[in-house]
Write an enzyme that holds these catalytic residues in place. Structure first.
Site, PDB file in Angstrom:
ATOM      1  N   ARG A   1      33.541  34.961  42.352  1.00  9.04           N
ATOM      2  CA  ARG A   1      33.028  35.253  41.009  1.00  9.04           C
ATOM      3  C   ARG A   1      31.502  35.142  40.972  1.00  9.04           C
ATOM      4  NH1 ARG A   1      36.034  31.000  37.819  1.00  9.04           N
ATOM      5  NH2 ARG A   1      35.065  31.821  35.948  1.00  9.04           N
TER       6      ARG A   1
ATOM      7  N   ARG B   1      36.071  21.820  36.109  1.00  9.72           N
ATOM      8  CA  ARG B   1      36.575  22.189  34.776  1.00  9.72           C
ATOM      9  C   ARG B   1      38.098  21.990  34.680  1.00  9.72           C
ATOM     10  NH1 ARG B   1      34.536  27.739  32.272  1.00  9.72           N
ATOM     11  NH2 ARG B   1      35.542  28.706  34.053  1.00  9.72           N
TER      12      ARG B   1
ATOM     13  N   ARG C   1      29.358  43.144  31.717  1.00 12.02           N
ATOM     14  CA  ARG C   1      29.308  42.445  33.004  1.00 12.02           C
ATOM     15  C   ARG C   1      28.817  43.350  34.125  1.00 12.02           C
ATOM     16  NH1 ARG C   1      33.076  38.141  32.211  1.00 12.02           N
ATOM     17  NH2 ARG C   1      33.284  36.772  33.995  1.00 12.02           N
TER      18      ARG C   1
ATOM     19  N   ARG D   1      42.020  26.010  35.620  1.00 15.47           N
ATOM     20  CA  ARG D   1      42.225  27.440  35.423  1.00 15.47           C
ATOM     21  C   ARG D   1      42.539  28.097  36.758  1.00 15.47           C
ATOM     22  NH1 ARG D   1      37.523  30.590  32.084  1.00 15.47           N
ATOM     23  NH2 ARG D   1      37.506  31.954  33.888  1.00 15.47           N
TER      24      ARG D   1
ATOM     25  N   LYS E   1      28.682  29.751  28.537  1.00 17.05           N
ATOM     26  CA  LYS E   1      28.698  30.827  27.533  1.00 17.05           C
ATOM     27  C   LYS E   1      29.835  30.664  26.540  1.00 17.05           C
ATOM     28  CE  LYS E   1      29.529  34.433  30.114  1.00 17.05           C
ATOM     29  NZ  LYS E   1      29.764  33.916  31.443  1.00 17.05           N
TER      30      LYS E   1
END
Ligand code: AMP
Length: 213
Positions: free
Chosen positions: A171, A127, A88, A160, A13
């Site tokens: 998550r 990532r 969300r 991150r 996204k």
């Protein structure tokens, strides 16, 4: 153009919102980025948000509504925006609807970025960000030459805080329980468009541009 980009963590996204927002010259509004900025400032709110984010949980709907109401009222959002990471929860979706009603502007579309679970996991666990340039890379998907170039230029591949396996699994659970109802919210209203978000950044961008045309 006023759109909401929906999708699980790792669905791309943020990456796609940035590209589309730049092409259309409208702001990319990422609540995750806004919260990370508050964390970096070290305010009391930032400290609270940090603990919630590190646990992979959600900041309260009430606080998020305050943040988004202020942001959407800013002059640069008057001609359109791309929302990334908001709404969300079902409550946030209802809050957004009410807010846009008050502002007298309709949402053009809610777009769901669809990705298989095992690819999501690789995108999230792999990532990394270059500590020097901020460039986003992935240890599973980026060309080795690009990963090597970061290290050769004296940069580090930084992960991150909330991309460790435990937080990622939280998550994804939070997404299933709290954010999937948002997908249904828009589907029921006939405003949901699903985009196949697997493949290269360029391929997905092409499909997304086709979906919002
Ligand atoms: P993101 O960068 O969108 O993955 O967001 C990172 C983290 O920020 C999430 O895991 C949540 O803890 C928090 N967050 C971002 N957007 C929201 C939101 N709309 N409502 C509640 N928490 C949020």
């Amino acid at each position: 153009m006023r759109i909401v980009l929906l999708g699980a963590p790792g669905s791309g996204k943020g990456t796609q919102a940035k590209i589309l927002a730049a092409a259309r010259n409208i702001p990319h509004i990422s609540t995750g980025d806004m919260l990370r900025a508050a964390v970096a400032q070290g305010t009391r709110f930032g400290q609270k948000a940090q603990a919630i984010m590190e646990a992979g949980q959600l900041v309260s709907d009430e606080i998020m509504l305050g943040i988004i109401a202020e942001r959407l009222a800013a002059p640069d959002a008057a001609d359109g925006f791309i929302l990334d990471g908001f709404p969300r929860t079902r409550q946030q979706a209802a809050d957004l609807e009410e807010l846009l009603d008050q502002l007298g502007v309709p949402l053009d579309a809610a777009i769901l970025m669809d990705v298989d679970f095992d690819i999501l996991m690789k995108r999230l666990t792999g990532r990394r960000t270059c500590s020097k340039t901020g460039k986003l890379l992935n240890v599973y998907f980026s060309p080795q030459a690009e990963l090597d170039a970061v290290v050769e230029a004296g940069g580090e591949l930084v992960q991150r805080e909330d991309d460790n396996e435990e937080t990622i699994s939280n998550r994804l659970n939070v997404y299933r329980e709290q954010t999937e109802p948002v997908v249904e919210f828009y589907r029921k209203r006939g405003r949901l468009t699903t985009v196949d978000a697997q493949g290269s950044i360029d391929e997905v961008n092409e499909r997304l541009v086709g979906a919002v045309a």
